[in-house]
Design a protein around this motif. Structure first.
Motif, short mmCIF file in Angstrom:
data_model
loop_
_atom_site.label_atom_id
_atom_site.label_comp_id
_atom_site.label_asym_id
_atom_site.label_seq_id
_atom_site.Cartn_x
_atom_site.Cartn_y
_atom_site.Cartn_z
N UNK A 1 0.76 -1.31 -0.01
CA UNK A 1 0.00 -0.08 0.06
C UNK A 1 0.73 1.23 -0.08
N UNK A 2 1.96 1.20 0.80
CA UNK A 2 2.77 2.38 0.88
C UNK A 2 3.33 2.70 -0.61
N UNK A 3 3.97 1.39 -1.15
CA UNK A 3 4.67 1.72 -2.58
C UNK A 3 3.46 2.45 -3.50
N UNK A 4 2.22 1.70 -3.56
CA UNK A 4 1.16 2.06 -4.50
C UNK A 4 0.79 3.78 -4.20
N UNK A 5 0.87 4.10 -2.89
CA UNK A 5 0.62 5.45 -2.62
C UNK A 5 1.77 6.36 -3.23
N UNK A 6 3.21 5.91 -2.98
CA UNK A 6 4.17 6.53 -3.44
C UNK A 6 4.18 6.74 -5.12
N UNK A 7 3.68 6.00 -5.64
CA UNK A 7 3.41 5.87 -7.09
C UNK A 7 2.18 6.32 -7.67
N UNK A 8 1.34 6.68 -6.82
CA UNK A 8 0.03 7.40 -7.11
C UNK A 8 -0.77 6.10 -7.99
N UNK A 9 -0.79 5.08 -7.48
CA UNK A 9 -1.49 3.90 -8.18
C UNK A 9 -2.90 3.53 -7.27
N UNK A 10 -3.86 3.51 -8.08
CA UNK A 10 -5.18 3.03 -7.40
C UNK A 10 -5.07 1.52 -7.45
N UNK A 11 -4.75 0.77 -6.30
CA UNK A 11 -4.90 -0.59 -6.18
C UNK A 11 -5.75 -0.84 -4.92
N UNK A 12 -6.46 -1.84 -4.87
CA UNK A 12 -7.30 -2.16 -3.79
C UNK A 12 -6.51 -3.46 -3.48
N UNK A 13 -5.98 -3.42 -1.97
CA UNK A 13 -5.34 -4.34 -1.40
C UNK A 13 -6.23 -5.00 -0.29
N UNK A 14 -6.32 -6.51 -0.28
CA UNK A 14 -7.20 -6.89 0.59
C UNK A 14 -6.31 -7.94 1.45
N UNK A 15 -6.63 -8.11 2.76
CA UNK A 15 -5.85 -8.93 3.71
C UNK A 15 -6.83 -10.29 3.86
N UNK A 16 -6.46 -11.07 3.02
CA UNK A 16 -7.35 -12.22 3.07
C UNK A 16 -6.55 -13.37 2.67
N UNK A 17 -7.22 -14.62 3.15
CA UNK A 17 -6.40 -16.08 2.70
C UNK A 17 -6.81 -16.48 1.61
N UNK A 18 -6.05 -16.80 0.65
CA UNK A 18 -6.71 -16.99 -0.89
C UNK A 18 -7.59 -18.66 -0.66
N UNK A 19 -7.61 -19.39 0.44
CA UNK A 19 -8.15 -20.26 0.58
C UNK A 19 -9.81 -20.17 0.86
N UNK A 20 -10.08 -19.00 1.13
CA UNK A 20 -11.33 -18.44 1.51
C UNK A 20 -11.68 -17.01 1.14
N UNK A 21 -11.00 -16.48 0.43
CA UNK A 21 -11.20 -15.13 -0.30
C UNK A 21 -12.51 -14.69 -0.71
N UNK A 22 -13.09 -13.50 -0.47
CA UNK A 22 -14.19 -13.11 -0.75
C UNK A 22 -14.14 -11.55 -1.59
N UNK A 23 -14.78 -11.61 -2.80
CA UNK A 23 -14.89 -10.32 -3.45
C UNK A 23 -16.29 -9.81 -3.65
N UNK A 24 -16.39 -8.52 -3.99
CA UNK A 24 -17.78 -7.77 -4.10
C UNK A 24 -18.34 -8.21 -5.47
N UNK A 25 -17.55 -8.82 -6.26
CA UNK A 25 -18.11 -9.20 -7.82
C UNK A 25 -17.03 -10.03 -8.45
N UNK A 26 -17.23 -10.08 -9.86
CA UNK A 26 -16.29 -11.07 -10.59
C UNK A 26 -15.26 -10.06 -11.25
N UNK A 27 -14.33 -10.86 -11.78
CA UNK A 27 -13.14 -10.40 -12.36
C UNK A 27 -12.88 -11.08 -13.65
N UNK A 28 -11.98 -10.20 -14.80
CA UNK A 28 -11.70 -10.90 -15.84
C UNK A 28 -10.73 -11.69 -15.85
N UNK A 29 -9.78 -11.53 -15.29
CA UNK A 29 -8.61 -12.41 -14.85
C UNK A 29 -8.08 -12.49 -13.51
#
Length: 250
Positions: free
Chosen positions: A76-104
C-alpha cells in the motif's frame, strides 16, 4: 500458510534480482495469446505488490490479496508513493471474498505451492471459478518437483547487504512432496545493532496431472501448461511452470 511476518520488512531487498518487469511482460504475452481483454484483474498472493503494480501501470484495474498484513502494508505504501489506485485486501486465498467478478485471476511467484493440501487447493480453484467472469482466465505459476529435489532441497543459500542478511536452509521430503524452508534473518535496527528473526515456511510440489484434475474438479477448463517464460511445453528439468485455466460454466 506462511505470512512472512519478519521477512516482509526486507523482502524487496532480497528479491531485487527478480526480473519482475519481464515476468509482467510474460503475463501480458499470455493474455494476448488467449485473446482476452481484461479490465479488472485479481492478483492472489500479491506479497508486496511488485507484479500488481506493473500490471496496474499497464492500465489494468488491480485487486491484490495476501494473507500477510505486513506485506500488504508495504504494498500500500508503494502504491501511494507511485499514485497507483490498487485495492489491497488482507485475506487468505483459501477463503477469499470479492464484491463481484473479475476478468482475470493471476497468482505468481509460487504462491500456489504454499497450499499444502489438495483439498485446500481445490477450494482455491473453486473460488477462482466462482469469481471469474464467463470465459475469464486463470494464470498461475508453480515451482516444480525437479526444482525442490535438485535445486533447493538439502541446500543452503545466504545473502548479505548493508541492511540485512539471511541464511536459507532447505529440506525436501520426497514422500510428502513438501519442501521446508528454514529462514534466519539478521535485520539492522538502531545503533548498528542487528536483530535475529527465525521463520519456517513450507511449499508442496504438485504434478501437472494433479493440477489438471483439481482444476477440472473445480469446474474450470485446463487450457495449457508452459515451461516458464516460454511458449513451450514443460520439460523434465523445468524449474517453474505456468498453468492456464479458463472459466467455462457460467
Amino acid at each position: 500458510m506462511a505470512s512472512y511476518e519478519s521477512f516482509a520488512r526486507v523482502y524487496d531487498e532480497f528479491m531485487d534480482e527478480v526480473p519482475y518487469e519481464d515476468w509482467s511482460n510474460y503475463i501480458q504475452l499470455l493474455i494476448d495469446e488467449y485473446n482476452i481483454k481484461p479490465k479488472l484483474v485479481l492478483d492472489l498472493g500479491c506479497g508486496t505488490g511488485n507484479i500488481t503494480e506493473l500490471l496496474s501501470q499497464k492500465g489494468y484495474d488491480m485487486i491484490g490479496i495476501d494473507n500477510s498484513e505486513e506485506m500488504l502494508m508495504i504494498a500500500k505504501e508503494k502504491a501511494r508513493d507511485k499514485k497507483l489506485e490498487i485495492l489491497y485486501l488482507n485475506q487468505d486465498m483459501r477463503e477469499f471474498e470479492l464484491y463481484g467478478t473479475v476478468d482475470l485471476v493471476i497468482s505468481i511467484c509460487d504462491s500456489i505451492n504454499y497450499i499444502l493440501e489438495e483439498e485446500e487447493l481445490l477450494e482455491v480453484f473453486k473460488l477462482v471459478n466462482n469469481y471469474l467472469d464467463p470465459g475469464g482466465l486463470f494464470i498461475f505459476d508453480m515451482n516444480t518437483e525437479f526444482k525442490y529435489k535438485n535445486i533447493l532441497g538439502e541446500n543452503t543459500f545466504a545473502s548479505n547487504n548493508e541492511k540485512c542478511s539471511y541464511i536459507w536452509d532447505n529440506y525436501y521430503d520426497e514422500e510428502e512432496q513438501i519442501n521446508e524452508y528454514n529462514l534466519t534473518l539478521f535485520v539492522e535496527e538502531e545503533n548498528n545493532l542487528y536483530r535475529k528473526y527465525e521463520e519456517e515456511h513450507y511449499q508442496k510440489a504438485y504434478s501437472i496431472d494433479t493440477i489438471r484434475n483439481l482444476i477440472e474438479n473445480a469446474g474450470l477448463e485446463f487450457i495449457n501448461a508452459y515451461d516458464a517464460f516460454t511458449m513451450e511445453s514443460p520439460k523434465d528439468n523445468s524449474e517453474r511452470v505456468y498453468i492456464i485455466a479458463k472459466e467455462k460454466t457460467k
